[in-house]
Enzyme design. Structure first.
Site, PDB file in Angstrom:
ATOM      1  N   PHE A   1      32.557  54.429  16.772  1.00 27.09           N
ATOM      2  CA  PHE A   1      33.670  53.596  17.228  1.00 27.09           C
ATOM      3  C   PHE A   1      33.527  52.264  16.784  1.00 27.09           C
ATOM      4  O   PHE A   1      32.580  51.670  17.339  1.00 27.09           O
ATOM      5  CB  PHE A   1      34.063  54.051  18.597  1.00 27.09           C
TER       6      PHE A   1
ATOM      7  N   SER B   1      26.845  58.084  17.332  1.00 29.13           N
ATOM      8  CA  SER B   1      27.901  57.458  18.412  1.00 29.13           C
ATOM      9  C   SER B   1      29.072  58.501  18.675  1.00 29.13           C
ATOM     10  O   SER B   1      29.194  59.861  18.665  1.00 29.13           O
ATOM     11  CB  SER B   1      28.116  56.179  18.450  1.00 29.13           C
ATOM     12  N   MET B   2      30.304  57.750  18.414  1.00 29.40           N
ATOM     13  CA  MET B   2      31.490  58.656  18.364  1.00 29.40           C
ATOM     14  C   MET B   2      31.417  59.579  17.548  1.00 29.40           C
ATOM     15  O   MET B   2      32.224  60.594  17.400  1.00 29.40           O
ATOM     16  CB  MET B   2      32.842  57.826  18.418  1.00 29.40           C
TER      17      MET B   2
ATOM     18  N   ASP C   1      19.202  52.159  24.634  1.00 27.40           N
ATOM     19  CA  ASP C   1      20.626  52.062  23.918  1.00 27.40           C
ATOM     20  C   ASP C   1      21.506  51.295  24.938  1.00 27.40           C
ATOM     21  O   ASP C   1      21.806  51.863  26.067  1.00 27.40           O
ATOM     22  CB  ASP C   1      21.023  53.539  23.842  1.00 27.40           C
TER      23      ASP C   1
ATOM     24  N   HIS D   1      21.110  51.161  19.688  1.00 28.59           N
ATOM     25  CA  HIS D   1      22.195  52.063  19.697  1.00 28.59           C
ATOM     26  C   HIS D   1      22.307  52.474  18.066  1.00 28.59           C
ATOM     27  O   HIS D   1      22.342  53.703  17.868  1.00 28.59           O
ATOM     28  CB  HIS D   1      23.734  51.720  20.289  1.00 28.59           C
TER      29      HIS D   1
END
Length: 278
Positions: free
Chosen positions: A54, A122-123, A223, A253
């Site tokens: 994202f 992530s997303m 993260d 992250h």
């Protein structure tokens, strides 16, 4: 070439590495593609679909994709709708549009390859879990890097109201420990769009039992974007009996660009080879 063009039309030229790259390879916000080279993979055409996160861009996934392409795997790293433009543009897009953008890429990969593996950051991790649940009959494996399907942050409960009062929050991009590295993400976090993402978590968690493919899960020790809420829910939710967790002790992250990136590249290449061997 539009990023939603068929995969076979996105291979513009062969580089000195022998890989076929997108025409705008120098543009960090464009999609990345590489053709499968079955002569390196035992005569089989193996595809890998990678999804960025994202507010991020394919730049965060390109080194990973290039490493896998060098092993002979066909790789696609699409640019998700609302990304690579402005954060205001992203605020006009929702979760289902991102799923709908990846789904036909996966379908075409399935039609043109002997096996397909998914990977996401992530997303992007949540998106490939969605695809793995929806297409469990032919997804050979799933690679996750700090995936987001939950959070302990209390302020997300205010998003249904906040998104109508303020358009964005400070950026979540570039959480990278390694100096001098840029994810090329947005400088703001659009609230309407991230609320759409968070709303998608509950139905995704409910469908995780449909995920039966082997999983390799890369998790950063430090993260600042995705907290510890997601990992236990994913591990407990999927039906896969083949789940390997790989700690990343020296990354934040965006680990695909961080100090442990080579661990991700090497272990994922081994994973793809293993899960597609049969």
């Amino acid at each position: 070439m539009p990023v939603d063009a068929p995969l076979h039309r996105r291979f513009a030229r062969r580089s000195h590495h022998g890989l076929r790259h997108n025409r705008a390879m120098t543009d960090v916000n464009t999609a990345f593609s590489a053709e499968a080279r079955p002569e390196l993979t035992g005569g089989k055409r193996i595809g890998v679909l990678l999804s960025h996160g994202f507010t991020g861009s394919p730049a965060s996934m390109r080194p990973w994709g290039e490493h896998l392409a060098a092993q002979g795997y066909g790789v696609a790293v699409p640019l998700l709708p609302g990304h690579g433009t402005t954060w205001q543009d992203l605020n006009r897009h929702v979760w289902q549009q991102w799923v709908d953008h990846l789904d036909p890429v996966l379908e075409e990969m399935h039609a043109t390859h002997d096996a397909v593996v998914l990977g996401g950051l992530s997303m992007g991790g949540a998106l490939v879990l969605r695809l793995a649940a929806d297409h469990a009959d032919y997804v050979a494996g799933v690679m996750l890097v700090n995936p987001a399907v939950a959070t302990k942050r209390l302020d997300v409960r205010l998003l249904p109201v906040l998104k109508h009062l303020v358009p964005s929050f400070p950026a979540i991009a570039n959480d990278i420990k390694k100096e001098g590295v840029d994810e090329h993400g947005y400088t703001r976090t659009p609230l309407k769009a991230i609320h759409s993402l968070i709303q998608a978590w509950r139905p995704l968690l409910a469908d995780l039992p449909s995920v039966t493919a082997p999983i390799i899960y890369f998790r950063s020790a430090d993260d600042h974007v995705v907290d510890e809420a997601s990992q236990p829910l994913i591990e407990a939710g999927v039906s896969s009996t083949d789940v390997t967790v790989v700690p990343l002790p020296d990354s934040y992250h965006v680990a695909t660009l961080d100090n442990d990136a080579q661990t991700i590249f090497d272990r994922s290449a081994e994973f793809v080879a293993r899960v597609t061997a049969g």
